[in-house]
Write an enzyme that holds these catalytic residues in place. Structure first.
Site, PDB file in Angstrom:
ATOM      1  N   CYS A   2      26.657   7.569  13.750  1.00  0.00           N
ATOM      2  CA  CYS A   2      28.018   7.844  13.271  1.00  0.00           C
ATOM      3  C   CYS A   2      28.839   6.585  13.518  1.00  0.00           C
ATOM      4  O   CYS A   2      28.356   5.603  14.079  1.00  0.00           O
ATOM      5  CB  CYS A   2      28.633   8.992  14.063  1.00  0.00           C
ATOM      6  SG  CYS A   2      27.672  10.490  14.005  1.00  0.00           S
ATOM      7  N   ARG A  27      27.351   3.953   8.334  1.00  0.00           N
ATOM      8  CA  ARG A  27      26.754   4.567   9.533  1.00  0.00           C
ATOM      9  C   ARG A  27      26.747   6.092   9.442  1.00  0.00           C
ATOM     10  O   ARG A  27      26.186   6.781  10.284  1.00  0.00           O
ATOM     11  CB  ARG A  27      27.518   4.144  10.790  1.00  0.00           C
ATOM     12  CG  ARG A  27      27.556   2.666  11.071  1.00  0.00           C
ATOM     13  CD  ARG A  27      28.341   2.377  12.331  1.00  0.00           C
ATOM     14  NE  ARG A  27      27.720   3.024  13.467  1.00  0.00           N
ATOM     15  CZ  ARG A  27      26.697   2.497  14.147  1.00  0.00           C
ATOM     16  NH1 ARG A  27      26.201   1.345  13.773  1.00  0.00           N
ATOM     17  NH2 ARG A  27      26.150   3.130  15.168  1.00  0.00           N
ATOM     18  N   TRP A  75      27.485  11.278  10.840  1.00  0.00           N
ATOM     19  CA  TRP A  75      26.141  11.458  10.289  1.00  0.00           C
ATOM     20  C   TRP A  75      25.560  12.584  11.127  1.00  0.00           C
ATOM     21  O   TRP A  75      25.153  12.359  12.269  1.00  0.00           O
ATOM     22  CB  TRP A  75      25.322  10.180  10.424  1.00  0.00           C
ATOM     23  CG  TRP A  75      23.936  10.338   9.909  1.00  0.00           C
ATOM     24  CD1 TRP A  75      22.821  10.664  10.624  1.00  0.00           C
ATOM     25  CD2 TRP A  75      23.501  10.233   8.560  1.00  0.00           C
ATOM     26  NE1 TRP A  75      21.732  10.750   9.812  1.00  0.00           N
ATOM     27  CE2 TRP A  75      22.123  10.490   8.531  1.00  0.00           C
ATOM     28  CE3 TRP A  75      24.145   9.937   7.368  1.00  0.00           C
ATOM     29  CZ2 TRP A  75      21.369  10.466   7.360  1.00  0.00           C
ATOM     30  CZ3 TRP A  75      23.399   9.895   6.204  1.00  0.00           C
ATOM     31  CH2 TRP A  75      22.027  10.173   6.199  1.00  0.00           C
ATOM     32  N   GLY A 102      25.934   9.311  18.853  1.00  0.00           N
ATOM     33  CA  GLY A 102      24.749   9.410  19.709  1.00  0.00           C
ATOM     34  C   GLY A 102      24.281  10.857  19.772  1.00  0.00           C
ATOM     35  O   GLY A 102      24.663  11.682  18.959  1.00  0.00           O
ATOM     36  N   GLU A 481       1.382   2.807   1.181  1.00  0.00           N
ATOM     37  CA  GLU A 481       2.777   2.485   1.506  1.00  0.00           C
ATOM     38  C   GLU A 481       3.022   0.984   1.425  1.00  0.00           C
ATOM     39  O   GLU A 481       4.057   0.550   0.900  1.00  0.00           O
ATOM     40  CB  GLU A 481       3.141   3.034   2.884  1.00  0.00           C
ATOM     41  CG  GLU A 481       4.571   2.752   3.324  1.00  0.00           C
ATOM     42  CD  GLU A 481       5.628   3.273   2.354  1.00  0.00           C
ATOM     43  OE1 GLU A 481       5.301   4.081   1.449  1.00  0.00           O
ATOM     44  OE2 GLU A 481       6.783   2.851   2.458  1.00  0.00           O
ATOM     45  N   LYS A 485       5.900  -0.594  -1.060  1.00  0.00           N
ATOM     46  CA  LYS A 485       6.963  -1.455  -0.518  1.00  0.00           C
ATOM     47  C   LYS A 485       7.040  -2.749  -1.308  1.00  0.00           C
ATOM     48  O   LYS A 485       8.101  -3.221  -1.672  1.00  0.00           O
ATOM     49  CB  LYS A 485       6.717  -1.765   0.961  1.00  0.00           C
ATOM     50  CG  LYS A 485       7.079  -0.678   1.912  1.00  0.00           C
ATOM     51  CD  LYS A 485       8.555  -0.431   2.100  1.00  0.00           C
ATOM     52  CE  LYS A 485       9.236   0.585   1.258  1.00  0.00           C
ATOM     53  NZ  LYS A 485       8.742   1.877   0.987  1.00  0.00           N
ATOM     54  N   GLU A 488       8.007  -2.070  -5.333  1.00  0.00           N
ATOM     55  CA  GLU A 488       9.318  -1.488  -5.693  1.00  0.00           C
ATOM     56  C   GLU A 488      10.459  -2.475  -5.458  1.00  0.00           C
ATOM     57  O   GLU A 488      11.516  -2.343  -6.059  1.00  0.00           O
ATOM     58  CB  GLU A 488       9.576  -0.179  -4.958  1.00  0.00           C
ATOM     59  CG  GLU A 488       9.799  -0.289  -3.467  1.00  0.00           C
ATOM     60  CD  GLU A 488      10.162   1.060  -2.859  1.00  0.00           C
ATOM     61  OE1 GLU A 488      10.880   1.846  -3.494  1.00  0.00           O
ATOM     62  OE2 GLU A 488       9.712   1.339  -1.749  1.00  0.00           O
ATOM     63  N   HIS A 504     -15.794   1.084  -8.294  1.00  0.00           N
ATOM     64  CA  HIS A 504     -16.002   2.011  -9.418  1.00  0.00           C
ATOM     65  C   HIS A 504     -15.088   1.696 -10.590  1.00  0.00           C
ATOM     66  O   HIS A 504     -14.680   2.587 -11.324  1.00  0.00           O
ATOM     67  CB  HIS A 504     -15.787   3.449  -8.928  1.00  0.00           C
ATOM     68  CG  HIS A 504     -16.780   3.846  -7.883  1.00  0.00           C
ATOM     69  ND1 HIS A 504     -18.082   4.161  -8.160  1.00  0.00           N
ATOM     70  CD2 HIS A 504     -16.660   3.898  -6.527  1.00  0.00           C
ATOM     71  CE1 HIS A 504     -18.730   4.433  -7.039  1.00  0.00           C
ATOM     72  NE2 HIS A 504     -17.885   4.280  -6.023  1.00  0.00           N
ATOM     73  N   LYS A 603      18.191   5.815  -4.501  1.00  0.00           N
ATOM     74  CA  LYS A 603      17.805   6.153  -3.124  1.00  0.00           C
ATOM     75  C   LYS A 603      17.293   7.584  -3.053  1.00  0.00           C
ATOM     76  O   LYS A 603      16.422   7.897  -2.266  1.00  0.00           O
ATOM     77  CB  LYS A 603      19.006   5.988  -2.179  1.00  0.00           C
ATOM     78  CG  LYS A 603      18.662   6.229  -0.700  1.00  0.00           C
ATOM     79  CD  LYS A 603      17.596   5.294  -0.211  1.00  0.00           C
ATOM     80  CE  LYS A 603      17.151   5.627   1.205  1.00  0.00           C
ATOM     81  NZ  LYS A 603      15.932   4.884   1.607  1.00  0.00           N
TER      82      LYS A 603
HETATM   83  C1  AGP Z   1      10.358   4.648  -1.026  1.00  0.00           C
HETATM   84  O1  AGP Z   1      10.670   3.347  -0.597  1.00  0.00           O
HETATM   85  C2  AGP Z   1      11.154   5.060  -2.236  1.00  0.00           C
HETATM   86  N1  AGP Z   1      12.529   4.870  -2.031  1.00  0.00           N
HETATM   87  C3  AGP Z   1      10.768   6.430  -2.762  1.00  0.00           C
HETATM   88  O2  AGP Z   1       9.393   6.440  -2.991  1.00  0.00           O
HETATM   89  C4  AGP Z   1      11.096   7.616  -1.831  1.00  0.00           C
HETATM   90  O3  AGP Z   1      10.236   7.596  -0.718  1.00  0.00           O
HETATM   91  C5  AGP Z   1      10.846   8.912  -2.628  1.00  0.00           C
HETATM   92  O4  AGP Z   1      11.716   8.926  -3.732  1.00  0.00           O
HETATM   93  C6  AGP Z   1      11.067  10.172  -1.787  1.00  0.00           C
HETATM   94  O5  AGP Z   1      12.407  10.230  -1.378  1.00  0.00           O
HETATM   95  P1  AGP Z   1      12.806  11.290  -0.242  1.00  0.00           P
HETATM   96  O6  AGP Z   1      12.035  10.895   0.976  1.00  0.00           O
HETATM   97  O7  AGP Z   1      14.277  11.136  -0.083  1.00  0.00           O
HETATM   98  O8  AGP Z   1      12.407  12.654  -0.721  1.00  0.00           O
END
Ligand code: AGP
Length: 608
Positions: A2, A27, A75, A102, A481, A485, A488, A504, A603
């Site tokens: 927060c 925050r 938050w 906190g 992952e 990373k 994207e 394969h 996001k």
């Molecule tokens: C990951 O870096 C991406 N931003 C994306 O794959 C994300 O993980 C996915 O859209 C799921 O989002 P969420 O965890 O908010 O459900």
């Protein structure tokens, strides 16, 4: 996470506090509030919603005149976002008011004690307990009340405190949550972070743990928790405002990567009690846990990748069958959910449409759903039958890092909880797992300190067309992952492959100089991994290997090796992902990409 702001001086406090809070919305931003001393009493205004709502409610502070006050942007961690749970919190007579960043870990025990002494509570927060406890100890001396409270509360806190009987003073104290103190010719300030007060002063003091600060309009006084006065040296901030919001990091993504040790600690420690796993929020008795016959993990993107790791960890440690689904597939494939099944959905935002739909589909079929979520009060958090929060704080960068790491921790804790109940690990094995869990934050810290080496290597690949990630078992989950990373945020085509599957078909794409990142953290698969490296190397690949310290044999096959510290094989993802996050980040930075806001992405994907 927060944001708190406080001011006492010769100017109107409310506008200054609102301005400071607006610099801290990164925050937390689910609710906001202020307490201002208006010459007679403490006037409190607070509401759910973004800071704008509070600004409108108070006409930009005009309805809250006064020269001293505290403010908060929330938050939520304990108690959903609503007006009552918003800060500031206060005692019954509103003569003591508190804002807090906190987690008070022992707030339930303290709350029960105060209820027994006749105190009544209006909110579900841990912070209100601090306000009431101050009231309990306050006998006319603020410092005495504060220090007594500090000896009782456990957890992390940065507190701003006002006493109506001391209108010419503010108080602040911190433990493990950040707190800066500022001074200008117009007054004195407290804030969770520098951006909030940079407009008014560049001379700040960083409060240390368990220091108590007394602020007057024209001076500051620092004390130890035993009320001994201390002298502190000021620091001059050179950053500009925007850089300050990122605490000096170039991007939120890098800042959030460096928050991972704390994120892991914040997600882990409140659930480790007396060397045992305590997940009260599961709301499932041991017998109910023992009755679970199968787990379905459903998620999207990185959360799905965490789920793939969860499969290996839950099956490996707790020997419970696990099926992992992409939420967008799960909801339309008419999944077979049998009696004794439990569904776990994982989501940072708690608003991902496909994941929410999978939750609803599971509940419609009569199955319990556990949500592993970062945003308190989000749709998934509200609709799941039980919730494990990841407590990573707001994640601003579109590419998730710290929330992903926290999701892994939640899955490890679950696996160990199931293992304990199903007796699939010995006491000695369980204790060894706890030991390794506790070491993860410092090991992540160590890997993050290695960023220059990764940055140098990454710069060689900013022109790459294709980059592959391969691994077996958990290493495949890590590869998924690591690949996401990279692609994207750098827009370089990348694929993750189960290492044994490459031959394969996809191996036909390997050309001279193609970078293949081989993840090899599972000792029983070391040799297999080396064979796969040799396979692709024979076709011209350049191999970056990520493996455990001590696995030097890999240097026979790999061209470049990044070592990670020793940990339990089931926790390797938490460490191996760090160099891969850094790699993706520095390739993207080298290409001049918009790292925090990559093209085409959001996001939270709240549409199908
Ligand atoms: C990951 O870096 C991406 N931003 C994306 O794959 C994300 O993980 C996915 O859209 C799921 O989002 P969420 O965890 O908010 O459900």
């Amino acid at each position: 996470m927060c944001g708190i702001v406080g001011y006492i001086g010769t100017k109107q406090a409310a506008p200054i506090i609102l301005d400071g809070l607006s610099k801290l919305e990164y925050r937390g931003y689910d609710s906001a509030g202020m307490a201002i001393y208006d010459g007679e009493k403490i006037n409190i205004q607070k509401s759910v919603g973004r800071l704008k709502v509070l600004e409108e409610l108070t006409h930009a502070g005009a309805t809250m005149p006064g020269f001293a006050g505290i403010g908060h942007t929330r938050w939520a961690t304990h108690g959903i976002p609503n007006d009552v749970n918003s800060h500031p919190h206060f005692n019954a007579q509103a003569t003591i008011s508190v804002v807090h960043n906190g987690i008070i870990e022992n707030y339930i025990a303290l709350k029960n004690k105060l209820i027994k002494k006749g105190y009544q509570f209006v909110s579900d927060t841990d912070t209100e307990v601090v306000a009431q406890l101050l009231d309990y100890y306050y006998k006319g001396n603020p410092m005495e009340a504060i220090t007594k409270v500090l000896h009782r509360v456990e957890g992390s806190y940065a507190l701003g405190i006002m006493f109506a009987e001391y209108p010419d003073q503010l108080f602040a104290v911190r433990k493990d949550s950040p707190l800066v103190v500022g001074k200008s010719e117009d007054g004195c300030f407290i804030a969770s972070d520098v951006p909030a007060i940079l407009k008014y002063t560049r001379t700040v003091y960083y409060a240390e743990n368990q220091e108590v600060i007394q602020l007057f309009a024209d001076r500051l006084q620092f004390y130890t928790v035993d009320e001994e006065p201390i002298e502190k040296e000021p620091v001059t901030i050179e950053w500009d405002a925007e850089a300050a919001e990122k605490a000096g990091y170039e991007h939120f993504m890098l800042k959030e990567m460096y928050e991972q040790p704390k994120t892991v600690t914040d997600t882990l420690m409140p659930r480790l009690k007396n060397n045992d796993i305590v997940i009260d929020e599961l709301q499932m008795r041991d017998e109910e846990l023992a009755a679970v016959k199968k787990i379905h993990i459903v998620a999207c993107g990185s959360a799905y990748h965490a789920g793939v790791t969860g499969k290996y960890v839950l099956e490996g440690i707790a020997r419970i069958p696990v099926e992992v689904d992409l939420a967008s597939e799960f909801r339309y494939r008419n999944p077979i959910l049998e009696e004794g099944a439990m569904v776990i959905v994982i989501s940072q935002s708690g608003e991902t449409a496909d994941t929410l739909a999978a939750l609803r589909e599971s509940k419609a079929r009569g199955f319990k759903v556990l949500g592993i979520v970062n945003v308190v009060g989000s749709s998934i958090a509200r609709e799941a039958d039980s919730i494990m929060y990841t407590w990573a704080g707001p994640e601003i960068a579109v590419a998730t890092t710290k929330a992903y790491s926290a999701q892994l921790i939640a899955l490890y804790l679950l696996a160990m909880k199931f293992a304990k109940v199903r007796k699939t690990v010995s006491e000695e094995e369980f204790n060894a797992l706890i030991f390794d869990l506790k070491r993860l934050p410092e090991q992540i810290e160590l890997l993050l300190s290695n960023k220059e080496k990764i940055q140098k290597f990454a710069n060689r690949y900013i022109g790459a067309k294709d980059i592959f990630f391969i691994g077996r078992g958990i290493d495949y989950a890590i590869s998924l992952e690591g690949s996401l990373k990279l692609k994207e945020i750098s827009y370089i085509h990348s694929e993750a492959y189960a290492a044994g599957e490459l031959k394969h078909g996809t191996i036909s794409l390997i050309e001279e100089g193609t970078l293949v990142t081989a993840v090899s953290t599972q000792p029983d698969l070391y040799q297999k991994s080396i064979s796969n490296m040799v396979e692709v190397k024979a076709r011209g690949a350049f191999i970056l290997a990520v493996t455990n310290v001590g696995n030097t044999e890999i240097e026979k096959a790999a061209d470049y090796v990044v070592y990670i510290p020793q940990t339990n094989q089931y926790f390797a993802n938490s460490l191996a992902i760090i160099p891969l996050q850094l790699f993706g980040y520095y390739v993207a930075v080298g290409k001049g990409c918009d790292v925090d806001k990559p093209r085409n992405l959001a996001k939270s994907v709240t549409v199908e």
